[in-house]
Design an enzyme around this catalytic site. Structure first.
Site, PDB file in Angstrom:
ATOM      1  N   ARG A  62      35.577  55.852  70.612  1.00 49.84           N
ATOM      2  CA  ARG A  62      35.703  56.846  71.701  1.00 49.84           C
ATOM      3  C   ARG A  62      35.036  56.320  72.979  1.00 49.84           C
ATOM      4  O   ARG A  62      35.616  56.382  74.075  1.00 49.84           O
ATOM      5  CB  ARG A  62      35.057  58.158  71.257  1.00 49.84           C
ATOM      6  CG  ARG A  62      34.945  59.215  72.340  1.00 49.84           C
ATOM      7  CD  ARG A  62      34.294  60.467  71.752  1.00 49.84           C
ATOM      8  NE  ARG A  62      34.048  61.501  72.730  1.00 49.84           N
ATOM      9  CZ  ARG A  62      32.920  61.611  73.423  1.00 49.84           C
ATOM     10  NH1 ARG A  62      31.946  60.737  73.255  1.00 49.84           N
ATOM     11  NH2 ARG A  62      32.772  62.601  74.283  1.00 49.84           N
ATOM     12  N   GLY A 119      30.373  43.979  60.561  1.00 50.95           N
ATOM     13  CA  GLY A 119      29.154  43.278  60.166  1.00 50.95           C
ATOM     14  C   GLY A 119      29.268  41.774  60.336  1.00 50.95           C
ATOM     15  O   GLY A 119      30.058  41.276  61.145  1.00 50.95           O
ATOM     16  N   ASP A 174      24.395  48.303  56.410  1.00 51.49           N
ATOM     17  CA  ASP A 174      23.391  47.422  55.801  1.00 51.49           C
ATOM     18  C   ASP A 174      22.188  47.108  56.696  1.00 51.49           C
ATOM     19  O   ASP A 174      21.142  46.708  56.198  1.00 51.49           O
ATOM     20  CB  ASP A 174      24.043  46.099  55.375  1.00 51.49           C
ATOM     21  CG  ASP A 174      25.129  46.302  54.338  1.00 51.49           C
ATOM     22  OD1 ASP A 174      25.122  47.357  53.675  1.00 51.49           O
ATOM     23  OD2 ASP A 174      25.987  45.408  54.195  1.00 51.49           O
ATOM     24  N   ARG A 213      14.642  64.201  42.960  1.00 52.58           N
ATOM     25  CA  ARG A 213      13.214  64.438  42.711  1.00 52.58           C
ATOM     26  C   ARG A 213      13.004  65.772  41.978  1.00 52.58           C
ATOM     27  O   ARG A 213      12.124  65.894  41.129  1.00 52.58           O
ATOM     28  CB  ARG A 213      12.434  64.417  44.024  1.00 52.58           C
ATOM     29  CG  ARG A 213      10.927  64.383  43.817  1.00 52.58           C
ATOM     30  CD  ARG A 213      10.193  64.153  45.108  1.00 52.58           C
ATOM     31  NE  ARG A 213      10.330  62.798  45.638  1.00 52.58           N
ATOM     32  CZ  ARG A 213       9.744  61.717  45.110  1.00 52.58           C
ATOM     33  NH1 ARG A 213       8.998  61.835  44.033  1.00 52.58           N
ATOM     34  NH2 ARG A 213       9.906  60.542  45.638  1.00 52.58           N
ATOM     35  N   GLY A 270       9.924  59.199  50.198  1.00 50.82           N
ATOM     36  CA  GLY A 270       8.633  59.305  49.517  1.00 50.82           C
ATOM     37  C   GLY A 270       8.668  58.696  48.119  1.00 50.82           C
ATOM     38  O   GLY A 270       8.011  59.187  47.197  1.00 50.82           O
ATOM     39  N   GLU A 274       8.117  55.982  45.008  1.00 52.75           N
ATOM     40  CA  GLU A 274       6.895  55.327  44.575  1.00 52.75           C
ATOM     41  C   GLU A 274       7.000  53.807  44.620  1.00 52.75           C
ATOM     42  O   GLU A 274       6.012  53.106  44.814  1.00 52.75           O
ATOM     43  CB  GLU A 274       6.534  55.764  43.148  1.00 52.75           C
ATOM     44  CG  GLU A 274       5.899  57.139  43.046  1.00 52.75           C
ATOM     45  CD  GLU A 274       6.865  58.296  43.282  1.00 52.75           C
ATOM     46  OE1 GLU A 274       8.085  58.081  43.216  1.00 52.75           O
ATOM     47  OE2 GLU A 274       6.395  59.417  43.533  1.00 52.75           O
TER      48      GLU A 274
HETATM   49  O1  F6P Z   1      28.606  45.978  53.973  1.00 53.50           O
HETATM   50  C1  F6P Z   1      28.676  47.305  53.584  1.00 53.50           C
HETATM   51  C2  F6P Z   1      28.742  47.416  52.092  1.00 53.50           C
HETATM   52  O2  F6P Z   1      28.828  48.785  51.754  1.00 53.50           O
HETATM   53  C3  F6P Z   1      27.587  46.766  51.339  1.00 53.50           C
HETATM   54  O3  F6P Z   1      26.412  47.529  51.363  1.00 53.50           O
HETATM   55  C4  F6P Z   1      28.178  46.579  49.982  1.00 53.50           C
HETATM   56  O4  F6P Z   1      27.567  45.519  49.274  1.00 53.50           O
HETATM   57  C5  F6P Z   1      29.606  46.265  50.275  1.00 53.50           C
HETATM   58  O5  F6P Z   1      29.884  46.769  51.581  1.00 53.50           O
HETATM   59  C6  F6P Z   1      30.600  46.849  49.320  1.00 53.50           C
HETATM   60  O6  F6P Z   1      31.849  46.404  49.700  1.00 53.50           O
HETATM   61  P1  F6P Z   1      33.232  46.926  49.090  1.00 53.50           P
HETATM   62  O7  F6P Z   1      33.445  48.295  49.625  1.00 53.50           O
HETATM   63  O8  F6P Z   1      34.220  45.949  49.610  1.00 53.50           O
HETATM   64  O9  F6P Z   1      33.053  46.915  47.622  1.00 53.50           O
END
Ligand code: F6P
Length: 329
Positions: free
Chosen positions: A20, A108, A134, A161, A192, A194
């Site tokens: 957009r 990415g 990511d 939780r 939160g 651990e």
């Molecule tokens: O890059 C985004 C992501 O969701 C990653 O976190 C994950 O490893 C990957 O894409 C999963 O890809 P796909 O949807 O092709 O299985």
């Protein structure tokens, strides 16, 4: 200027408000924006936007209502064909057929590598925008989609939780992020949790068991452990088996959040980042820039050459993990 725009790789919440912003900013310059569907694969196949406008052009009004919409209306893909000589040739032919002067790619690391490669075969300009849950890219403090994914994962953890507490149980929650632990660690801190297992920092099964025994002695009856999908132990399911064999003091269950983390309406932080970077990408093209990714570092909009972004990925720091450990005890 005729600007093509595509989304590639895994979808991320915020890609739509970014589109957009691009269309509206380009409109202010008097540019035309040509939508390319399904990322690089759509570019190869000649799959262009077919809104009710001039063929393939995304008109100003066509992006109304996209601020809050998850996913990407342009669709996305991971194209193997684009990595071949033949695929690249077809993509360049289509860019020329459409008379495009420039391209904006949202995605990415793979998307930016693809753009970098494309520039070796096409003489138009390209600006990349970081769009991935990511947050694994250099050149921007945050990527579009990350804040929403953290929000989604934390929401799930808050619910888990309740059950963990009711049953004196430990959940191993697997979080996406590929080779980067940033999404997992931010989720763990905000939720939160651990303990967290991330790809960047090795932690033996013995050390994890030691920590869990320590928590047990502190009187913690239930536990949430976040496990990054790229963790050395092979994800939450395989970690559960290893911990069980090593004498884990808690009864365990695994929850793999998976693609739920990629969906949903973008949170305001992602909408704002997407808008800033979309406008900045168009502005940068008008400044004659190319071969760079638009990002935000310490509140400043910056451009980083593709080669400096794709060379490596963001690493979580041991200090962040240490902080989690301090506040959890
Ligand atoms: O890059 C985004 C992501 O969701 C990653 O976190 C994950 O490893 C990957 O894409 C999963 O890809 P796909 O949807 O092709 O299985």
């Amino acid at each position: 200027m005729r600007i093509g725009v595509l989304c590639s790789g895994g979808d991320a919440p915020g890609m739509n408000p970014c589109l957009r912003a691009i269309v509206r900013a380009a409109g202010a310059y008097g540019d035309e924006v040509i939508g390319i569907k399904h990322g690089y694969q759509g570019l190869i196949d000649g799959e262009f936007w077919t809104g009710a406008n001039i063929p393939h052009e995304i008109g100003i009004r066509a992006v109304s209502g996209l601020t809050s919409k998850g996913g990407t209306v342009l669709n996305s893909s991971r194209s193997k064909e684009f990595m071949t000589e033949e695929g690249m040739k077809k993509a360049v032919e289509n860019l020329k057929k459409q008379n495009l002067d420039a391209l904006i790619t949202i995605g990415g690391n793979g998307t930016l590598s693809g753009a970098n490669e494309l520039l070796k075969h096409w003489d138009g300009k390209i600006i990349g925008i970081p769009g991935t849950i990511d947050n694994d890219l250099l050149g921007s403090d945050f990527t579009i989609g990350f804040a929403t994914a953290v929000n989604t994962a934390v929401d799930a953890i808050d619910k888990l939780r309740d059950t963990a507490g009711s049953h004196d149980m430990m959940f191993l929650v697997e979080i996406m992020g590929r080779h980067c632990g940033d999404l997992a660690l931010h989720t763990a801190i905000a939720g939160g949790c651990e303990i967290a297992a991330v790809p960047e920092i090795q932690c033996s099964i013995e050390d994890i068991i030691k920590k869990l025994n320590h928590f047990k002695q502190l009187g913690k009856k239930s536990m949430i452990m976040v496990v990054a999908e790229g963790d050395e132990h092979g994800g939450a399911n395989s970690l559960l088996e290893l911990l069980k064999k090593a004498g884990c003091p808690y009864e365990m269950r695994v929850v793999v959040l998976g693609h739920v983390q990629r969906g949903g309406s973008p949170v305001p932080a992602d909408r704002i980042l997407a808008t800033k970077l979309g406008c900045f990408a168009v502005y940068s093209l008008h400044q004659g820039e190319s071969g760079k990714m638009a990002g935000e570092i310490a509140g400043q909009l910056v451009l980083t050459p593709f080669k400096d972004v794709i060379v490596d990925h963001r690493q979580v720091t041991p200090e962040m993990l240490e902080m989690l450990s301090i506040v959890a005890s």
